[in-house]
Scaffold this active site. Structure first.
Site, PDB file in Angstrom:
ATOM      1  N   GLY A   1       0.693  -1.282   0.028  1.00 43.95           N
ATOM      2  CA  GLY A   1      -0.043  -0.115  -0.182  1.00 43.95           C
ATOM      3  C   GLY A   1       0.823   1.314   0.047  1.00 43.95           C
ATOM      4  O   GLY A   1       0.286   2.465   0.311  1.00 43.95           O
TER       5      GLY A   1
ATOM      6  N   SER B   1      11.724  -3.146   5.363  1.00 45.47           N
ATOM      7  CA  SER B   1      10.570  -2.195   5.992  1.00 45.47           C
ATOM      8  C   SER B   1      11.001  -0.734   5.663  1.00 45.47           C
ATOM      9  O   SER B   1      10.802   0.234   6.381  1.00 45.47           O
ATOM     10  CB  SER B   1      10.688  -2.353   7.469  1.00 45.47           C
ATOM     11  OG  SER B   1      10.176  -3.324   8.072  1.00 45.47           O
TER      12      SER B   1
ATOM     13  N   ALA C   1       8.428   9.090   9.876  1.00 46.23           N
ATOM     14  CA  ALA C   1       8.000   7.593   9.996  1.00 46.23           C
ATOM     15  C   ALA C   1       9.226   6.504   9.880  1.00 46.23           C
ATOM     16  O   ALA C   1      10.240   6.904   9.256  1.00 46.23           O
ATOM     17  CB  ALA C   1       7.132   7.490   8.567  1.00 46.23           C
ATOM     18  N   LYS C   2       8.839   5.503  10.611  1.00 49.36           N
ATOM     19  CA  LYS C   2       9.706   4.408  10.623  1.00 49.36           C
ATOM     20  C   LYS C   2       9.096   3.291   9.756  1.00 49.36           C
ATOM     21  O   LYS C   2       8.130   3.168   9.385  1.00 49.36           O
ATOM     22  CB  LYS C   2       9.989   3.873  11.946  1.00 49.36           C
ATOM     23  CG  LYS C   2      10.544   5.048  12.992  1.00 49.36           C
ATOM     24  CD  LYS C   2      10.467   4.542  14.413  1.00 49.36           C
ATOM     25  CE  LYS C   2      11.303   5.528  15.072  1.00 49.36           C
ATOM     26  NZ  LYS C   2      11.240   5.165  16.673  1.00 49.36           N
ATOM     27  N   GLY C   3       9.900   2.103   9.650  1.00 53.78           N
ATOM     28  CA  GLY C   3       9.583   0.919   8.863  1.00 53.78           C
ATOM     29  C   GLY C   3       8.512   0.353   9.630  1.00 53.78           C
ATOM     30  O   GLY C   3       8.709   0.414  10.888  1.00 53.78           O
ATOM     31  N   VAL C   4       7.540  -0.259   9.167  1.00 53.48           N
ATOM     32  CA  VAL C   4       6.371  -0.897  10.163  1.00 53.48           C
ATOM     33  C   VAL C   4       6.294  -2.169   9.712  1.00 53.48           C
ATOM     34  O   VAL C   4       5.513  -2.949  10.415  1.00 53.48           O
ATOM     35  CB  VAL C   4       5.187  -0.153  10.248  1.00 53.48           C
ATOM     36  CG1 VAL C   4       5.230   1.180  10.868  1.00 53.48           C
ATOM     37  CG2 VAL C   4       4.345  -0.150   8.765  1.00 53.48           C
ATOM     38  N   GLY C   5       6.455  -2.689   8.440  1.00 52.68           N
ATOM     39  CA  GLY C   5       6.121  -4.005   8.134  1.00 52.68           C
ATOM     40  C   GLY C   5       6.890  -5.300   8.748  1.00 52.68           C
ATOM     41  O   GLY C   5       6.243  -6.032   9.069  1.00 52.68           O
ATOM     42  N   GLU C   6       8.138  -5.119   9.051  1.00 48.70           N
ATOM     43  CA  GLU C   6       8.674  -6.253   9.777  1.00 48.70           C
ATOM     44  C   GLU C   6       8.458  -6.305  11.220  1.00 48.70           C
ATOM     45  O   GLU C   6       8.402  -7.461  11.742  1.00 48.70           O
ATOM     46  CB  GLU C   6      10.136  -6.367   9.403  1.00 48.70           C
ATOM     47  CG  GLU C   6      10.175  -6.716   7.888  1.00 48.70           C
ATOM     48  CD  GLU C   6      11.518  -6.556   7.296  1.00 48.70           C
ATOM     49  OE1 GLU C   6      12.123  -5.338   7.110  1.00 48.70           O
ATOM     50  OE2 GLU C   6      12.333  -7.340   6.688  1.00 48.70           O
TER      51      GLU C   6
END
Ligand SMILES: Cc1cc2nc3c(=O)[nH]c(=O)nc-3n(C[C@H](O)[C@H](O)[C@H](O)COP(=O)(O)OP(=O)(O)OC[C@H]3O[C@@H](n4cnc5c(N)ncnc54)[C@H](O)[C@@H]3O)c2cc1C
Lengths: 296, 765
Positions: B493, B532, B719-724
């Site tokens: 997304g 991420s 913002a930080k990486g959020v997926g992992e």
């Protein structure tokens, strides 16, 4: 996958003739939830598929207090669990019909297909054995009846001979003060194959204090669904108690001769055979006493 | 003062979502090209064998077959690198894992190619296979494979910012140990002697599959100019281009990778496994070649996540202060090196302050399919080990496990095992926020009943996050709409979030913005969508490109309205003078001006390009509440939560979706997902019936709580990486919950009903 012929006979005799003509190269199609998966997976090839969903005898679902229940071999699971008379008199059959696959599968999958597929873990088979069902078989010769516990002979194999076809399952009317329950253990909530299952029926004494008789069947612990007569024998005449149930559970554990596979180990399956026998027995007793017991 | 946002920080449904959920999205397998042929691979039935004879003559003669290829038929001038799986297209004399492609048949129809596979005759000589991770460590183990040179670590680099310079290799390593490293600080042995409590345990985590729904797939065409066009299920169009160019030995300009939607990757689709074989065959045939894995092929022969064996030893003082941590982590890389050892070993000791620390890490190869990344690769395994150990320590100390974690949690300035110091992180904030979740408030809500036991467990998790340079463009169209182009594959997304960023920057409604991932011959470069990093890295480029475009528009408007750029603002699709909104020029007019025939105004084309931004580690705490049947070992997950520091949630809807997906996956690793091999290395469960991904009915509603500790420069708005991060701790939390429920602990993932029964002592032997 090679090309094959699709035929949809309208009568038992026509179906038998179509089967006889092609021998091993023809197969019956009911819901197809085993057959089509296996065919596409390359387990066998066919010249002819004989769809029996249009044969009236295979679609009957009839209960009669004197005769008991007749379930046509092609009746899909949803018709079984939506039928009020079946639910009232054979709740253990509903236990099984409700857990085969999911909603979509139950719209097609039949008990006949489940039995003829002869999987050691077939979910209806334990319930049918407990309920003393017999298989009505038509073929080139005489129509014959075989008790369900004698129907499966090896994984995927049954007593059906060339050209023979399962027409219906007949279940005797439930005895007074009897109850039955079917349970299975799967690692997921649904969409899985039983690691072990237990189908149990019990008849209680008039004062509800002891077992008159009991039938115990186990799934997925032997090459075929297993009718454990020792477990039933252990209960006959015994008081209804946790001790009696434990004796039957131990008999079930002893009778189980499972294998190790990716779904479970020998030790786990034997252990579960005892646990599920215990629980199904408790459920059967409760139902015999008129209590409500949920399925899985 | 709190800033108010119009587009970012708002719950924005995925712009491409409706097409996906209604079946309208086109995937690689849906595509058909003129003159296209289909490839199918013959796969080895052994884990380790020599190919003594390979006869494809009957398959070649089969009607409908266009060609049959073995290693000997592939162009011999292609660069070969035996240690890199991408270069090992077909087994060359030696089979190293069950399911390895040995030959490929190409036919007019896929079904014909499949039938012809049966006509290929192969004579194998079985060799001893090394399968167990501990066997692989042995000095006298048979070698897993012959070629060991040139270890490829590019995949690891895609995931973390750890440098390969941290490695140390010793001389006399056993034949199947491909990597060894040690990190240490302080004096662990002394600290163990002086400690009040020491906990020492060992853990195992099984091989798991990423469980993406779209199997590996690729279509490659090669025209008469030697130009390749590629459609493939990948996380990175540009990395696919790079990989293919290397394998084919052609310049990157000769390879054009088109963007196609991907049906899940989770790390498995970083390397172009679906595209290499069809590319090489397309080169020979000069026809488009389609290659689609079946589900079973994908489960057997893709690049699942590696098993690990981890020993831990933790020391603490009576007050709960951790004084030393020692660990040995062994990761199985399968038949090719490249495991997530470094990432896993580092995170193993990264959650807590350890004044004294020693971590030894080993990578071994075995005769199994080579491993690939799975969302925070290496981390669920490491987190299971450390977070189980910490839970045991809490029990030994008689301390509350949450307070123990808060007491020892790392903060800014603390050291990771690799010696680097943490920048601004939000772990403590996350742990504090946990106490406000409804999960925590209701943790005692359901009592044990019917002989079942209810328990609650939690675990800390995290991921350091990767980074890479990126670029983007933002262009104003004639009708006043805006086109954004990126080179990043949208797998989570991200294009929706980019649209929000542009909308916010330009003051333009999101409906007037279109974000597209271009093909590699047109799009500005972006790295693989992994680690991420996509939103925070490419998002910065998008933000800059939007600002650049806005500056260009302001310049034109300020000249027209005779004011200074500083006096302008962009609101609702027009640029106007602050305080006098009637003095305005619309985007439509600017669009016409900048594209009109004979117009002196230049095209508005904003450009953004950034290097790797500041690191932004993201931490979580995950909780699980379970009901365990102690007689069957069955686990019913009643409740789950994940609190995560996301820096700044550009699209909270999508962030929560990522977290819920990660938690769902982590719980699968916790109780049901496991690849089961027999003692010869043959995969026993290559179906989704027996490779048990939890179904919706197996999972509870998953509560999410977002903590925002923004890091300047790490990503747009901090913002930080959020997926992992959300996959890291779920399995550990679940096992801790099971232990809380039944008092027995499982030391191997997943905690199946059978392992729980065994831990309870209910199974003999
Ligand atoms: C997703 C999925 C989930 C499933 N879950 C379960 C489960 O939970 N539990 C379970 O037990 N099974 C499960 N199954 C297997 C299958 O659905 C059941 O065994 C089902 O009852 C088979 O019935 P059917 O009508 O579809 O049989 P079919 O597939 O039509 O036939 C099965 C076999 O029986 C033969 N046959 C059918 N009818 C006759 C007849 N009248 N006379 C002679 N031979 C006949 C066929 O030739 C074939 O060999 C699942 C299958 C799928 C695809």
């Amino acid at each position: 996958m090679n090309d094959f012929e699709y035929r949809a006979p309208a009568s038992v005799s026509e179906a038998v003739a179509l089967l006889v003509e092609k021998g091993e190269r023809a197969r019956v199609l009911a819901g197809g939830t085993d057959l089509i998966v296996q065919l596409r997976g390359g387990r066998f090839t066919l010249d002819r598929m004989v769809d029996v969903k249009g044969v009236p005898e295979l679609n009957q679902l009839r209960y009669d207090a004197a005769e008991g229940l007749v379930v046509g071999a092609a009746v899909p699971c949803y018709r079984i669990y939506e039928d009020e008379l079946v639910a009232a008199h054979y709740p253990a059959l509903v236990d099984a019909a409700r857990i085969i696959g999911g909603i979509q599968i139950q719209g097609r999958a039949s008990l006949g297909g489940n039995l003829c597929n002869a999987s050691p873990s077939g979910d209806s088979i334990g319930a049918l054995i407990a309920l003393e069902a017999t298989a009505v078989i038509a073929g080139p010769g005489e129509t014959r009846s075989v008790p369900v516990e004698q129907f499966c002979t090896a994984p995927g194999r049954s007593v059906l001979g060339p050209g023979e076809l399962l027409v219906a399952l007949r279940l005797p009317p439930p005895k007074p003060r009897s109850g039955a329950h079917y349970l299975r253990f799967i690692p997921r909530y649904e969409m899985d194959i039983a690691i072990v299952s237990a189908g149990v029926a019990a008849v209680l004494s008039p004062d509800m204090s002891s077992f008159v008789s009991a039938r115990v069947a186990l799934g997925a612990v032997a090459p075929t669904p297993l009718f454990v007569t020792e477990a039933g024998a252990a209960l006959a005449g015994k008081p209804i108690s946790e001790e009696s149930i434990a004796l039957a559970a131990e008999a079930a554990r002893q009778a189980a001769r499972p294998i190790n596979d990716m779904r479970g180990t020998v030790e786990q399956r034997r252990h579960l055979a005892a646990v599920l026998t215990t629980r199904a027995l408790r459920g059967a007793v409760a139902r015999a006493k008129g209590e409500q017991v949920n399925g899985h | 003062m709190t800033t108010t946002y119009r587009s970012v920080h708002q719950r924005q449904p995925r712009l491409e979502g409706a097409a996906k959920v209604t079946g309208g999205t086109v995937y690689t397998a849906d595509l058909r090209l003129h003159r296209m042929v289909h490839a199918k691979a013959l796969r080895a039935p052994y884990a380790h064998a020599l190919i003594k004879r390979l006869d494809v003559s009957k398959a070649r003669a089969y009607p409908g077959v266009v060609g049959v290829f073995t290693a000997a038929d592939l162009p011999q001038h292609l660069p070969r690198d035996g240690a890199n799986r991408l270069h090992t297209v077909l087994a060359d004399k030696e089979v190293m894992y069950y399911g390895q492609p040995v030959a490929a048949v190409v036919a007019d129809e896929a079904s014909v190619a499949e039938e012809a596979l049966d006509l290929i005759e192969v004579e194998y000589q079985e060799l001893p296979a090394v399968l167990d991770i501990l066997d692989a460590l042995k000095q006298d183990a048979p070698p897993v494979r012959h070629s060991m040179a040139g270890i490829d670590r590019s995949e690891l680099a895609a995931h973390t910012t750890l440098a390969a310079a941290d490695e140390q290799t010793t001389e006399k390593t056993p034949p199947n140990v491909t990597h060894r490293m040690v990190w240490s600080r302080g004096d662990v042995e002394r600290a163990f002697k002086e400690a009040d409590v020491v906990v020492e345990r060992s853990f195992r985590a099984s091989w798991t599959h990423q469980g993406y729904i779209e199997p590996m797939s690729g279509i490659v065409d090669c025209d008469r100019n030697g130009d390749y066009t590629v459609w493939t299920s990948t996380q990175g169009d540009f990395t696919t281009r790079e990989g293919l160019a290397k394998v084919l030995g052609v310049p990157e300009t000769k390879v054009r990778v088109n963007f196609v939607e991907m049906g899940g990757g989770f790390g498995a689709k970083i390397q172009p496994f679906g595209a290499v074989l069809p590319a090489i065959i397309a080169r020979i045939l000069r026809r488009p070649v389609k290659y689609i894995f079946s589900r079973s092929e994908d489960l057997r022969s893709a690049d699942p996540s590696s098993q690990a064996y981890i020993e831990t030893k933790l020391a603490a003082k009576k007050d709960g202060a951790f004084t030393a941590f020692k660990a040995r982590a062994v990761y199985d890389s399968g038949s090719f090196p490249g495991s997530p050892l470094m990432a896993g070993a580092n995170l193993l000791g990264a959650y807590y302050k350890f004044p004294n620390l020693e971590i030894e890490g080993l990578e071994v190869i075995t005769n199994r399919v080579s491993q690939g990344a799975l969302r925070a690769p290496g981390t669920p395994q490491a987190t299971f080990a450390i977070e189980s150990t910490v839970d045991i320590m809490a029990k030994e100390l008689g301390m509350d496990p949450l307070e123990l974690r808060i007491k020892n949690a790392v903060t800014q300035g603390d050291l990771m095992p690799n010696g680097r110091a943490f920048s601004k992180i939000g772990l403590v904030e996350v742990l504090q926020r946990f106490k406000e979740t409804s999960f925590w408030k209701n943790r005692n809500g359901k009592p044990s009943a019917n002989g079942k036991k209810v328990g609650v467990g939690f675990a800390v998790g995290g991921w350091l996050g990767g980074g890479s340079p990126s670029s983007a463009s933002v262009e104003l169209n004639a009708d006043g709409t805006v086109s954004v182009m990126v080179g990043a594959n949208d797998v989570t997304g991200t294009n929706t979030s980019f649209a929000q960023i542009v909308s916010e920057a330009l003051g333009l409604p999101i409906e007037r913005i279109n974000v597209k991932t271009g093909d590699t011959s047109l799009a500005p470069y972006a790295g693989v969508s992994a680690g991420s990093k996509t939103l925070r890295t490419v998002g910065l480029s998008v933000q800059r490109a939007a600002q650049d475009a806005l500056d260009q528009m302001f310049k034109i408007v300020s000249e027209r309205l005779e004011c200074s750029s500083e006096d302008l603002e962009s609101v609702d699709g027009q640029i106007r003078v602050k305080g006098s909104p009637e003095k305005a020029i619309t985007f439509e007019l600017l669009g016409t001006m900048s594209t009109g025939f004979g117009s002196p105004t230049p095209v508005i084309l904003g450009r953004g390009n950034v290097g790797t931004p500041a690191a932004a580690p993201g931490f979580t705490i995950q909780g699980a509440k379970v009901e365990v049947d102690p007689e069957t070992g069955e686990v019913n997950i009643l409740d789950a939560v994940c609190v995560q520091d996301v820096g700044f949630a550009i699209n909270p809807l999508s962030v929560e979706g990522q977290i819920q997906g990660g938690v769902a996956q982590s719980l699968g690793l916790g109780f049901s997902e496991e690849m089961v091999w027999d003692d010869k290395g043959v995969l026993r469960n290559p179906t989704l019936l027996d490779y048990r991904i939890p179904t919706a009915l197996d999972l509870p509603r998953i509560e999410t709580a977002l903590v925002e500790v923004p890091v300047e420069g790490a990503g747009p708005y901090g913002a930080k990486g959020v997926g992992e991060p959300p996959i890291a701790a779920g399995a550990a939390a679940l096992v801790n919950a099971v232990s809380d429920a039944v008092g027995a602990r499982v030391y191997t993932l997943p905690a199946t009903s059978e392992r729980i029964l065994a831990a309870l002592g209910k199974l003999p032997g």
